[in-house]
Design a protein around this motif. Sequence first.
Motif, short mmCIF file in Angstrom:
data_model
loop_
_atom_site.label_atom_id
_atom_site.label_comp_id
_atom_site.label_asym_id
_atom_site.label_seq_id
_atom_site.Cartn_x
_atom_site.Cartn_y
_atom_site.Cartn_z
N GLY A 243 -30.39 -18.98 21.99
CA GLY A 243 -30.73 -18.82 20.58
C GLY A 243 -29.57 -18.90 19.61
N TYR A 244 -28.35 -18.65 20.07
CA TYR A 244 -27.20 -18.60 19.16
C TYR A 244 -26.96 -19.95 18.49
CZ TYR A 244 -22.38 -17.85 17.59
OH TYR A 244 -21.24 -17.75 16.84
N ALA A 245 -26.95 -21.03 19.28
CA ALA A 245 -26.58 -22.34 18.75
C ALA A 245 -27.59 -22.84 17.73
CB ALA A 245 -26.44 -23.35 19.89
N SER A 246 -28.88 -22.54 17.92
CA SER A 246 -29.89 -22.98 16.96
C SER A 246 -29.64 -22.36 15.59
CB SER A 246 -31.30 -22.61 17.45
OG SER A 246 -31.67 -23.39 18.56
N VAL A 247 -29.37 -21.07 15.57
CA VAL A 247 -29.09 -20.39 14.30
C VAL A 247 -27.82 -20.95 13.67
CG1 VAL A 247 -28.66 -18.18 13.17
CG2 VAL A 247 -30.25 -18.30 15.09
N ALA A 248 -26.79 -21.16 14.48
CA ALA A 248 -25.53 -21.67 13.95
C ALA A 248 -25.69 -23.06 13.35
CB ALA A 248 -24.47 -21.67 15.06
N ASP A 272 -34.75 -9.84 13.29
CA ASP A 272 -34.31 -8.73 14.13
C ASP A 272 -35.46 -8.22 15.00
OD1 ASP A 272 -35.68 -7.72 11.88
OD2 ASP A 272 -34.80 -5.74 12.17
N ALA A 273 -36.13 -9.12 15.71
CA ALA A 273 -37.22 -8.69 16.57
C ALA A 273 -36.74 -7.65 17.57
CB ALA A 273 -37.82 -9.90 17.30
N PHE A 274 -35.47 -7.75 17.96
CA PHE A 274 -34.80 -6.77 18.81
C PHE A 274 -33.40 -6.58 18.24
CE2 PHE A 274 -37.90 -9.16 21.18
CZ PHE A 274 -38.62 -8.19 21.85
N THR A 275 -32.80 -5.43 18.49
CA THR A 275 -31.52 -5.12 17.83
C THR A 275 -30.46 -6.18 18.13
OG1 THR A 275 -31.03 -3.67 19.72
CG2 THR A 275 -31.89 -2.64 17.70
N ILE A 276 -30.41 -6.66 19.34
CA ILE A 276 -29.41 -7.67 19.68
C ILE A 276 -29.62 -8.94 18.86
CG2 ILE A 276 -30.78 -8.56 21.62
CD1 ILE A 276 -26.91 -8.39 21.38
N GLY A 277 -30.86 -9.19 18.45
CA GLY A 277 -31.15 -10.38 17.64
C GLY A 277 -30.41 -10.37 16.33
N GLU A 278 -30.35 -9.22 15.64
CA GLU A 278 -29.61 -9.14 14.39
C GLU A 278 -28.12 -9.35 14.64
OE1 GLU A 278 -30.61 -6.23 11.35
OE2 GLU A 278 -28.48 -5.68 11.20
N VAL A 279 -27.59 -8.76 15.70
CA VAL A 279 -26.17 -8.89 16.01
C VAL A 279 -25.79 -10.36 16.21
CG1 VAL A 279 -24.40 -8.39 17.74
CG2 VAL A 279 -25.98 -6.59 17.00
N LEU A 280 -26.55 -11.05 17.05
CA LEU A 280 -26.26 -12.45 17.35
C LEU A 280 -26.45 -13.34 16.13
CD1 LEU A 280 -27.96 -12.74 20.86
CD2 LEU A 280 -25.52 -12.55 20.37
N THR A 281 -27.49 -13.07 15.36
CA THR A 281 -27.77 -13.88 14.18
C THR A 281 -26.64 -13.79 13.17
OG1 THR A 281 -30.18 -13.74 14.44
CG2 THR A 281 -29.33 -14.17 12.22
N LEU A 282 -26.14 -12.60 12.93
CA LEU A 282 -25.08 -12.44 11.94
C LEU A 282 -23.79 -13.13 12.38
CD1 LEU A 282 -25.69 -8.77 10.74
CD2 LEU A 282 -26.52 -10.92 9.76
N GLU A 283 -23.54 -13.16 13.68
CA GLU A 283 -22.40 -13.93 14.16
C GLU A 283 -22.63 -15.42 13.95
OE1 GLU A 283 -21.09 -10.86 17.77
OE2 GLU A 283 -21.50 -12.98 18.20
N ALA A 284 -23.83 -15.88 14.30
CA ALA A 284 -24.15 -17.31 14.15
C ALA A 284 -24.12 -17.74 12.68
CB ALA A 284 -25.51 -17.62 14.77
N ALA A 288 -19.50 -12.55 11.08
CA ALA A 288 -18.53 -11.93 11.99
C ALA A 288 -18.19 -12.92 13.08
CB ALA A 288 -19.11 -10.65 12.60
N PRO A 289 -16.99 -12.85 13.65
CA PRO A 289 -16.63 -13.70 14.79
C PRO A 289 -17.48 -13.35 16.01
CG PRO A 289 -14.68 -12.72 13.79
CD PRO A 289 -15.86 -12.01 13.22
N ARG A 290 -17.54 -14.26 16.96
CA ARG A 290 -18.28 -14.00 18.19
C ARG A 290 -17.75 -12.74 18.87
NH1 ARG A 290 -19.05 -18.16 22.76
NH2 ARG A 290 -20.30 -16.43 23.52
N GLY A 291 -18.71 -11.90 19.26
CA GLY A 291 -18.35 -10.67 19.95
C GLY A 291 -18.07 -9.50 19.04
N GLU A 292 -18.04 -9.73 17.72
CA GLU A 292 -17.71 -8.65 16.78
C GLU A 292 -18.89 -8.27 15.87
OE1 GLU A 292 -14.02 -9.24 14.72
OE2 GLU A 292 -13.08 -10.22 16.44
#
Length: 378
Positions: A243-248, A272-284, A288-292
């Motif tokens: 999912g990361y690359a599609s958002v990016a 943010d269907a799941f908490t990790i979804g918001e984290v990954l989306t905001l990086e993409a 924030a940089p990847r992992g942060e």
Amino acid sequence: MNQPMLWGVGTSAYGLFPERRVESLAWDAVSEAVRDAGISPAEIDAVIVGSVFGPPGVATRVQRGMGIPGVPMWTIENACASGTSAYHEAVEAVRTGRFGCVLVLGVDQMSTLFSGAIVPEATDPEGASSLPLPGLYALQAARYVDEFGVTPEQLAAVAVKNKRNGLDNPRAQLRNNAPTVEEVLASRMIAEPLTFLQCCPTSDGAGAAVVGPDRGNRDDLRIEASAMVSGALWDHRSDEVWGYASVARAAGKAFAQAGRTPGEIDVLEVHDAFTIGEVLTLEALGLAPRGEGAELAPSGHTARDGAQPVNPSGGLLSRGHPLGGTGTAQLAEIAWQLRGRAGARQVARHRVGLVETMGGGAAGMDGNACVVTILSTQ
């Protein structure tokens, strides 16, 4: 080419309404959007409906219920991005002059179909192995825990923030509790490391938007960019999580269209269907940089009074997630925020807003589709 504008928005309440018809939910959203746009139904040139589980002929049923016969109408299914995919098509139709005024509707009624997680498609490997979306998102989270040291507390902070925001949204499905990090982590485990309070609920609801050209109305919002991409091939050898690359890719196109950088966005509604979804989306998206990205919620950066508020509506975690009706609800929230009419959940800086919706995933693909749109006041 015309400059597309967002003329009006509206939504139903979001919750569990198994006794209601889809047309009824749609009417709540459409009637508000038409009033907000200051037009009559006779001025609508086309209707585009985004829905995943609507009954056959859902667009026609809605069209009949709205009393808008004879104009072109069609349905788009793009998993969770169905509503914003319909919106994207409306934006392009107005931009190119194909239609002058387009009504967008996103609607789904999940309560009559599912009592828990959506049953995966049986013909996909995920379906054959009984891997529903909570499990797929849990795999994302597990990889981030292993690769970047993301902690359970950081993930839980996303749920705490969004559920607290949802308390001030009278249309949200879940608005009776603002849990602590400890309570989020103590809730029932759904798919490790994601607990019950880190997952969006099954929902019914609808959202609508009216898109048209610039008509000199200062209440209209400028659609600076709208980008949609489909998922690319993906498997365990890919560098990024699913999912990361599609958002990016969608974000890159949208920022290029608008001539903006991520730091210029004042307020965001993201998937943010799941908490990790918001984290990954905001990086993409580049916040924030990847992992942060997991530090954005605990640090207060994405809080309602933070530098870049994310999901002031409560997001999918609080408002609910009726798939087709989600992207249009996100559009409505950003419109209310940019106009300064979000009530108790109004953010301080509200000139430029962004919506991101990423739709599910067929096996072997990096999601079905992703839409990113950027809007601003005039």
